[in-house]
Scaffold this motif. Structure first.
Motif, PDB file in Angstrom:
ATOM      1  N   LEU A  52      -3.955   5.529  13.481  1.00 27.01           N
ATOM      2  CA  LEU A  52      -5.113   5.142  13.756  1.00 27.01           C
ATOM      3  C   LEU A  52      -5.993   6.223  14.202  1.00 27.01           C
ATOM      4  CD1 LEU A  52      -4.379   2.172  16.229  1.00 27.01           C
ATOM      5  CD2 LEU A  52      -5.199   2.114  14.058  1.00 27.01           C
ATOM      6  N   PRO A  72      -2.356   3.428   8.289  1.00 27.53           N
ATOM      7  CA  PRO A  72      -1.416   2.511   9.459  1.00 27.53           C
ATOM      8  C   PRO A  72      -0.827   1.305   8.723  1.00 27.53           C
ATOM      9  CG  PRO A  72      -3.923   3.152  10.041  1.00 27.53           C
ATOM     10  CD  PRO A  72      -3.651   3.482   8.857  1.00 27.53           C
ATOM     11  N   LYS A  73      -1.549   0.564   7.827  1.00 22.48           N
ATOM     12  CA  LYS A  73      -1.031  -0.572   7.128  1.00 22.48           C
ATOM     13  C   LYS A  73       0.386  -0.205   6.289  1.00 22.48           C
ATOM     14  CE  LYS A  73      -3.852  -0.670   2.907  1.00 22.48           C
ATOM     15  NZ  LYS A  73      -3.138  -0.724   1.846  1.00 22.48           N
ATOM     16  N   PHE A  81      -1.358  -4.218  22.012  1.00 25.81           N
ATOM     17  CA  PHE A  81      -2.458  -3.384  22.654  1.00 25.81           C
ATOM     18  C   PHE A  81      -2.417  -3.736  24.109  1.00 25.81           C
ATOM     19  CE2 PHE A  81      -3.209  -2.813  18.217  1.00 25.81           C
ATOM     20  CZ  PHE A  81      -3.883  -1.757  17.983  1.00 25.81           C
ATOM     21  N   TYR A  87      -7.150 -11.627  17.627  1.00 20.32           N
ATOM     22  CA  TYR A  87      -8.335 -12.104  16.589  1.00 20.32           C
ATOM     23  C   TYR A  87      -8.763 -13.519  17.251  1.00 20.32           C
ATOM     24  CZ  TYR A  87      -5.765  -9.131  13.659  1.00 20.32           C
ATOM     25  OH  TYR A  87      -4.930  -7.884  13.358  1.00 20.32           O
ATOM     26  N   PHE A  98      -1.046 -13.100  10.512  1.00 22.08           N
ATOM     27  CA  PHE A  98      -1.803 -12.371   9.848  1.00 22.08           C
ATOM     28  C   PHE A  98      -1.485 -11.108   9.127  1.00 22.08           C
ATOM     29  CE2 PHE A  98      -5.499  -9.095   9.743  1.00 22.08           C
ATOM     30  CZ  PHE A  98      -6.270  -9.963   9.086  1.00 22.08           C
ATOM     31  N   MET A 102      -1.603 -10.689   5.117  1.00 26.28           N
ATOM     32  CA  MET A 102      -1.949  -9.581   4.582  1.00 26.28           C
ATOM     33  C   MET A 102      -1.304  -9.099   3.361  1.00 26.28           C
ATOM     34  SD  MET A 102      -5.332  -8.621   5.664  1.00 26.28           S
ATOM     35  CE  MET A 102      -5.512 -10.304   5.052  1.00 26.28           C
ATOM     36  N   ARG A 103       0.042  -9.238   3.594  1.00 23.93           N
ATOM     37  CA  ARG A 103       1.051  -8.541   2.729  1.00 23.93           C
ATOM     38  C   ARG A 103       1.268  -9.632   1.830  1.00 23.93           C
ATOM     39  NH1 ARG A 103       1.363  -5.876   7.160  1.00 23.93           N
ATOM     40  NH2 ARG A 103       2.045  -3.590   7.024  1.00 23.93           N
TER      41      ARG A 103
ATOM     42  N   SER B 175      -8.360  -1.892  14.974  1.00 23.65           N
ATOM     43  CA  SER B 175      -7.136  -0.957  14.878  1.00 23.65           C
ATOM     44  C   SER B 175      -5.869  -2.119  14.484  1.00 23.65           C
ATOM     45  CB  SER B 175      -6.896  -0.517  16.242  1.00 23.65           C
ATOM     46  OG  SER B 175      -7.808   0.514  16.540  1.00 23.65           O
ATOM     47  N   ALA B 176      -5.881  -3.427  15.131  1.00 27.65           N
ATOM     48  CA  ALA B 176      -4.966  -4.252  14.975  1.00 27.65           C
ATOM     49  C   ALA B 176      -4.741  -4.704  13.654  1.00 27.65           C
ATOM     50  CB  ALA B 176      -4.887  -5.430  16.073  1.00 27.65           C
ATOM     51  N   ALA B 177      -5.958  -4.862  13.283  1.00 33.11           N
ATOM     52  CA  ALA B 177      -5.903  -5.497  11.713  1.00 33.11           C
ATOM     53  C   ALA B 177      -5.558  -4.440  10.645  1.00 33.11           C
ATOM     54  CB  ALA B 177      -7.372  -5.966  11.393  1.00 33.11           C
ATOM     55  N   ARG B 178      -6.104  -3.178  11.211  1.00 30.54           N
ATOM     56  CA  ARG B 178      -5.499  -1.938  10.106  1.00 30.54           C
ATOM     57  C   ARG B 178      -3.913  -1.988  10.320  1.00 30.54           C
ATOM     58  NH1 ARG B 178      -8.635   2.728  11.901  1.00 30.54           N
ATOM     59  NH2 ARG B 178      -7.575   3.875  10.050  1.00 30.54           N
ATOM     60  N   ILE B 179      -3.312  -2.052  11.164  1.00 30.58           N
ATOM     61  CA  ILE B 179      -1.915  -2.057  11.395  1.00 30.58           C
ATOM     62  C   ILE B 179      -1.293  -3.190  10.820  1.00 30.58           C
ATOM     63  CG2 ILE B 179       0.065  -1.991  13.070  1.00 30.58           C
ATOM     64  CD1 ILE B 179      -1.536  -0.343  14.658  1.00 30.58           C
ATOM     65  N   GLY B 181      -2.206  -4.397   8.246  1.00 32.38           N
ATOM     66  CA  GLY B 181      -2.327  -4.556   6.527  1.00 32.38           C
ATOM     67  C   GLY B 181      -3.733  -4.473   5.892  1.00 32.38           C
ATOM     68  N   SER B 182      -4.808  -4.521   6.951  1.00 33.29           N
ATOM     69  CA  SER B 182      -6.174  -4.361   6.279  1.00 33.29           C
ATOM     70  C   SER B 182      -6.559  -3.260   5.997  1.00 33.29           C
ATOM     71  CB  SER B 182      -7.215  -5.191   7.379  1.00 33.29           C
ATOM     72  OG  SER B 182      -6.930  -6.418   7.101  1.00 33.29           O
ATOM     73  N   THR B 183      -7.588  -3.093   5.184  1.00 31.63           N
ATOM     74  CA  THR B 183      -8.246  -1.739   5.007  1.00 31.63           C
ATOM     75  C   THR B 183      -9.261  -1.675   6.024  1.00 31.63           C
ATOM     76  OG1 THR B 183      -9.681  -2.553   3.354  1.00 31.63           O
ATOM     77  CG2 THR B 183      -7.836  -1.382   2.673  1.00 31.63           C
ATOM     78  N   ARG B 184     -10.039  -0.411   6.104  1.00 27.31           N
ATOM     79  CA  ARG B 184     -11.231  -0.467   7.068  1.00 27.31           C
ATOM     80  C   ARG B 184     -12.261  -1.542   6.748  1.00 27.31           C
ATOM     81  NH1 ARG B 184     -12.855   2.042  11.713  1.00 27.31           N
ATOM     82  NH2 ARG B 184     -11.893   3.671  12.128  1.00 27.31           N
ATOM     83  N   ARG B 190     -12.882  -9.236   7.788  1.00 27.22           N
ATOM     84  CA  ARG B 190     -12.210 -10.377   8.127  1.00 27.22           C
ATOM     85  C   ARG B 190     -12.344 -10.587   9.772  1.00 27.22           C
ATOM     86  NH1 ARG B 190      -8.670  -8.072   4.527  1.00 27.22           N
ATOM     87  NH2 ARG B 190      -8.524  -9.387   2.584  1.00 27.22           N
ATOM     88  N   ILE B 191     -12.423  -9.408  10.292  1.00 31.49           N
ATOM     89  CA  ILE B 191     -12.333  -9.647  11.925  1.00 31.49           C
ATOM     90  C   ILE B 191     -13.712  -9.373  12.693  1.00 31.49           C
ATOM     91  CG2 ILE B 191     -11.188  -8.661  13.866  1.00 31.49           C
ATOM     92  CD1 ILE B 191      -9.165  -9.828  11.776  1.00 31.49           C
TER      93      ILE B 191
END
Lengths: 356, 281
Positions: A52, A72-73, A81, A87, A98, A102-103, B175-179, B181-184, B190-191
């Protein structure tokens, strides 16, 4: 599951260097706790591991893969956290699933994985609720569910228990330990709570001002702190520091201090070079016992906590805290002598603060 | 003592009510007067003695305005221009305000201030340069050109307002969404956008109302019936030898309808959005 290797990692914000040459090696299935006061750089290091935050130098390797330039993904990590970061517009079910969504995991498989994680954390009855309808402890479980459902190589926890009340914190701590024992996934856990660090970690890195002060097993950190900072940071009440001069009479070591002399026979350190020089003795409050001989002083404060009684003794102008039994209730101003287990004493160089 | 306090409180309550009722009358009276005028016959409008309530009710003014003038075209043009303005602001402004909210890039503060500077000058100053630019690019007297002109002064408002809403969405969620599997950009869509939805709606409504009611730019940048908006069209109904008060009032009443409907639909979302943006965190 994977090993984690951090080599020479640095991070600067402009001219401010928040991480300086961090080196850490964590074995597969290990539980690393990054411990330190606020602003020591532990969360920044976690963000760098997660991808991050870009590092200003050095290498992060997860398993066999250098992940310096990996998004990160694509690092196959999961993170919990401090604020849980659930969300708010999605149900618990969608929150947990989620990462799989995403995958592009097909819905039946995803539902099965979510159900399995929910079973493990006992939150099946919450799946249709929104995060706003959950208590702190339930949110914490959902956040953990979101992390474990993906079966990642590495779990990252950023002070996950600090928003919970004391009772729940202890329960969740046990839960995390049980989860680690069951899943065996490598974990990096950030906290400023030394009890969490000692109970959970297989390895602890104590940090201060962006520098790792000591990286070792929790027991080593407790028994042989690398410097005065680590000795003071680990343990509650904190370690007593008694200033004095190291003396050797007929081969027997002792510490000459303002209130008399302390016998150091049985000391575990090689301190020959410091004989005749000033040193700082680190003495854990729990190693002090009421005795006939030892360190003498007058009782300044008595604090009964239930199971223990904390007694603060004035020893020649230096304060010494002792954790005594609940039945030991000395009177204020009373003279008292405490024995010191010399095997548990650590001597520090007063100039550098390092353990001799 | 207690009695003094209670009578003093009563006095303040009375004063507060008098002031608020006075303000409400000032706000509502023109609307009521316009409505009453719109349903009066001509003989009740232009009179020696003031006629407050119509002696005869009629909807002739509305019928004439809608069927015998170009008013429907004017309303349609206004709808197109407003829609285009909101769309352009939404597409460009949402991304811009997200960048301002999340990234720390060189010149970020200066750019934000630059956006504000545009708002500091009177609109009249911008019209001539805009007129020249629009003429050169062939967008003069077109709904697209007018929408772009509106964007020039509404986009800063949009970006500043929306930035506040984005700021209040915790960064950790992305940050959680990026981890996960999302892009920025995926994390934003989405979030963050669903969280800032109320703010987004509130901001869009503000922009839409401003664009719907705008007069000066529309007057200068449109010349034909095909692109003219309702405020200009209504004003042009005032001729040298005629002043159709009834039709003008009917036009005024019709033109506030979309705003009232819009407010009625989004009122709750908008109030929630405004307060969410106001109280950060």
């Amino acid at each position: 599951m994977a090993t984690l290797s951090i080599k020479g990692v640095r991070k600067s914000f402009g001219s401010l260097e928040v991480l300086k040459n961090i080196d850490i090696e964590l074995e597969d299935g290990g539980f690393l706790v990054l411990l330190g006061p606020s602003g020591c750089g532990k969360s920044t290091l976690l963000s760098i591991i997660a991808g991050l935050e870009p590092s200003s130098g050095g290498d992060v390797t997860i398993g066999e893969r250098n992940v310096n330039n990996v998004h990160p993904k694509d690092r196959n990590i999961a993170m919990v956290f401090q604020s849980y970061a659930l969300y708010p517009t999605m149900s618990v079910r969608r929150n947990i699933g989620f990462g799989l969504e995403m995958r592009k995991m097909p819905t039946p498989e995803r539902d099965a994985a979510v159900k399995k994680a929910a079973d493990l954390l006992q939150i099946e009855h919450l799946l249709e609720r929104k995060p706003g309808q959950l208590s702190g402890g339930q949110r914490q479980r959902v956040a953990m569910g979101r992390a474990i459902v993906r079966d990642p190589d590495l779990f990252l926890f950023d002070e996950p228990l600090s928003n919970l009340d004391a009772k729940l914190r202890v329960e969740m701590r046990t839960e995390i330990k049980r989860l680690h024992d069951r899943l065996g996934t490598t974990i990096v856990y950030v906290t400023h709570d030394q009890i969490e660090a000692m109970t959970l970690g297989t390895k602890v890195a104590v940090m201060r001002n962006g520098v790792i002060q000591q990286f070792a097993d929790p027991q080593i950190i407790y028994e042989q702190p690398a410097n005065v900072f680590v000795a003071a940071f680990i343990g509650s009440p904190t370690t007593n520091f008694l200033n004095g001069t190291l003396e050797a009479t007929n081969g027997l070591l002792s510490l000459r201090h303002g209130g008399g002399s302390l016998d150091l026979g049985g000391l575990q350190q090689d301190v020959g070079a410091f004989v005749g020089r000033p040193v700082v003795a680190g003495i854990r409050p729990e190693t002090l016992q009421v005795a006939e001989t030892g360190v003498s002083g007058t009782v300044e404060v008595v604090e009964p906590t239930g199971p223990d009684t904390m007694v603060i003794l004035n020893v020649g102008g230096q304060m010494l805290t002792a954790r005594l039994g609940s039945r030991d209730r000395p009177k204020l101003g009373q003279a008292m002598t405490l024995s010191v287990d010399a095997r548990a004493v650590n001597l520090f160089d007063p100039d550098s603060g390092d353990r001799i | 003592m207690a009695q003094t306090r209670s009578s003093s409180k009563l006095l303040w309550d009375v004063v507060a009510y008098v002031i608020m009722i006075g303000l409400a009358i000032i706000c509502v009276f023109p609307i009521i007067w316009t409505f009453l005028t719109s349903i009066k016959v001509d003989e009740d409008i232009v009179t020696r003695e003031m006629v407050y309530f119509p002696t005869r009710f009629t909807f002739d003014n509305y019928v004439k305005l809608w069927f015998q003038s170009s008013y429907p075209t004017l309303v349609a043009n206004s709808l197109i221009v407003t829609g285009l303005t909101v769309l352009i602001c939404l597409l460009t402004g949402a991304i811009a305000s997200y960048s301002f909210s999340r990234f720390n890039f060189p010149g970020r503060t200066q750019l934000m201030l630059g956006y504000l500077v545009v708002r500091m000058f009177p609109a009249v100053l911008m019209i001539i340069p805009l007129f020249i630019v629009m003429r050169q690019v062939g967008l003069l007297d077109s709904t697209v050109g007018l929408a772009i002109a509106y964007t020039s002064f509404l986009l800063p408002l949009f970006v500043w307002m929306l930035k506040g809403f984005f700021d209040s969405a915790p960064k950790e969620l992305e940050s959680a969404a990026r981890i996960d599997g999302s892009t920025r950009i995926g994390a934003m869509l989405r979030i963050v956008v669903p969280i800032a939805r109320n703010g987004l709606v509130a901001t869009c409504v503000f922009v839409a109302i401003a664009a719907w009611n705008e007069y000066l730019f529309a007057l200068m940048l449109t010349t034909s019936q095909g692109s003219r908006t309702w405020p200009v069209g209504l004003q042009l109904m005032v001729g040298e030898f005629q002043l159709p008060w009834g039709m003008l009032a009917a036009g005024g009443m019709i033109s506030i309808l979309p705003v009232v409907i819009l407010f009625a639909i989004v009122q709750r979302v908008m109030v929630a959005g405004i307060t969410a943006g106001a109280v950060k965190g």
